[in-house]
Design a protein around this motif. Sequence first.
Motif: not given
Length: 217
Positions: A202-207, A193-197, A95-102
């Motif tokens: 962290q993804l937002r920061s790298r982006l 980026y590993h969405g389970l770990k 869910p949280e990764s999908v939210e970022v993708a959205g």
Amino acid sequence: MVRAILFDLGNVLVSFEERKEVIARIVRAHNGNVDAAASLFSKGDGEAPYEALDTGQMNAKKLWWAVCTKGRIKQRKLPFHIFVMLYAMYLKPLPESVEVAGELGQRYQLVAVSNGDFGSRFVVSLLKVNHGISFLRSFISSECGVRKPQLIDRACDVLLREHGIHREECIYIDDMYQYVVAAKKLGLQAIQYHGLKESPHQLRSRLWKAGVELACS
């Protein structure tokens, strides 16, 4: 300028489970021969290693037939449509990764690039229907006949030829370091980026460090 975000699917936008274990669980529930069915995923067996599924040499119906035959399950006890649904259920959106993708989809073109079998196509459809995530293009190894890193290269060629999007305008996201390195060698920016770990923060920061603006920022 960034124009497109290329996503791997497994462990980035959806959870990923060892397919051998998924098959074993299905066969066990139908009182079949678990060890024999699981051997389909042994490279030494030679009948259907992962590469056969991921390059389209073995499709959903062939896998179903092989599982029923090896597992000694009558096909009427495990109909094809039931098998496909049970098999694809192991791919669950994060869910949280999908939210970022959205959020990214509001500013950039989204592209799926996945080593996978028919389950990957299921994921693309699931994300669209249930989460509103629409990919400009989807490059799935079982449909394209090649796996990453060649699949990444092919995706870039198509994006340039058909959509005018250059490699340097793309950011690629994958959970596996080897494909992140490969993407960089192919001329893309790339993020591991590993969405389970890892957390979506962290993804937002790298982006952000890669020059990406999120809709909520």
